[in-house]
Design a protein around this motif. Structure first.
Motif, PDB file in Angstrom:
ATOM      1  N   ARG A 284       1.884   1.840  -3.487  1.00 38.09           N
ATOM      2  CA  ARG A 284       0.754   2.189  -4.343  1.00 38.09           C
ATOM      3  C   ARG A 284       0.197   3.589  -4.051  1.00 38.09           C
ATOM      4  O   ARG A 284      -0.064   4.369  -4.959  1.00 38.09           O
ATOM      5  N   ASP A 285       0.031   3.916  -2.760  1.00 44.51           N
ATOM      6  CA  ASP A 285      -0.709   5.125  -2.379  1.00 44.51           C
ATOM      7  C   ASP A 285       0.179   6.287  -1.916  1.00 44.51           C
ATOM      8  O   ASP A 285      -0.307   7.421  -1.813  1.00 44.51           O
TER       9      ASP A 285
ATOM     10  N   ARG B  75       0.827  -1.199   0.000  1.00 37.11           N
ATOM     11  CA  ARG B  75       0.000   0.000   0.000  1.00 37.11           C
ATOM     12  C   ARG B  75       0.865   1.253   0.000  1.00 37.11           C
ATOM     13  O   ARG B  75       0.521   2.247  -0.652  1.00 37.11           O
TER      14      ARG B  75
ATOM     15  N   ARG C 271      -2.055   8.974   2.475  1.00 38.84           N
ATOM     16  CA  ARG C 271      -0.939   9.827   2.039  1.00 38.84           C
ATOM     17  C   ARG C 271      -0.856  11.074   2.922  1.00 38.84           C
ATOM     18  O   ARG C 271       0.230  11.458   3.362  1.00 38.84           O
TER      19      ARG C 271
END
Length: 227
Positions: free
Chosen positions: A44-45, A41, A113
């Motif tokens: 990805r983020d 994650r 984020r």
């Protein structure tokens, strides 16, 4: 320019280290938990490149907040390293290294984020702030780090409201809100407090800077937000 170094430890695990030099400081980001859900994650983020940019932006913001306009005013730190680790908790800083929990990233239900950006501002403050040669209250140290996070605009919604808390040195968001009040009484207060903490610590610093004891300031602060 970022430099990407990839080391193969096995056919299943890849450790990528991203390094970048900005304003004479090297920033590196290493995801040691890439084979976990949280590490995936993160990639990805959030990402290593964004994290590098955030570390650099946080450093500039901290120097500005602490009014550390020249190298002589601040710590001589050549490199700040961030690691995404398979560990408990949220994050910690030690020896100019920032460790962030992949499990926390995986379990965070909101804007991950933005949350990790705030975490990096907090932990980066620990890299650069003075701690009174180890003599400052831990709650004050954590409060200053959260004060920086607050002023950078990354305070989470679950933080206490102004005026809440039991003690001025309770730490984190409680102390950050109190320091924000103190800074409203004298702009640059937090910067001057940090400067005084370069060689030691005393509650006298509050009297020197604001003319009142820290306990009186806390009482005034509580009274203001009760009204």
């Amino acid at each position: 320019m970022a430099h990407h170094k990839i080391f193969f430890f096995s056919s299943l695990f890849v450790l990528a280290i991203f390094t970048q030099k900005i304003h004479a400081v090297d920033y590196s980001v290493t995801n040691t938990a890439a084979n976990t859900a949280g590490g995936a994650r993160f990639n990805r983020d959030i990402g290593a490149q964004y994290s590098q940019q955030t570390l650099a932006a946080a450093t500039s913001f901290i120097w500005n907040t602490f009014q550390q306009n020249s190298p002589a005013d601040r710590k001589n730190v050549q490199k700040v390293s961030m690691f995404v680790d398979d560990m408990d908790g949220v994050a910690y800083a030690s020896n100019n290294e920032i460790h962030v929990s992949a499990s926390y990233i995986q379990g965070y239900s909101g804007d991950v984020r933005r949350e990790i950006t705030g975490v990096l501002y907090h932990e980066s403050t620990h890299v650069w702030q003075w701690n009174g040669n180890g003599g400052a209250p831990g709650g004050l140290i954590e409060g200053i780090a959260d004060y920086v996070r607050l002023k950078a605009g990354f305070a989470p919604s679950h933080w206490v409201k102004p005026g809440q808390g039991d003690r001025w040195d309770q730490g984190y968001d409680v102390t950050a809100r109190f320091l924000d009040y103190c800074n409203s009484l004298r702009n640059g207060f937090v910067a001057q407090l940090n400067k005084k903490m370069r060689t030691g610590y005393s509650n006298q610093f509050f009297i020197d800077l604001l003319g009142k004891t820290v306990d009186q300031l806390w009482s005034d602060y509580k009274a203001k937000f009760r009204a």
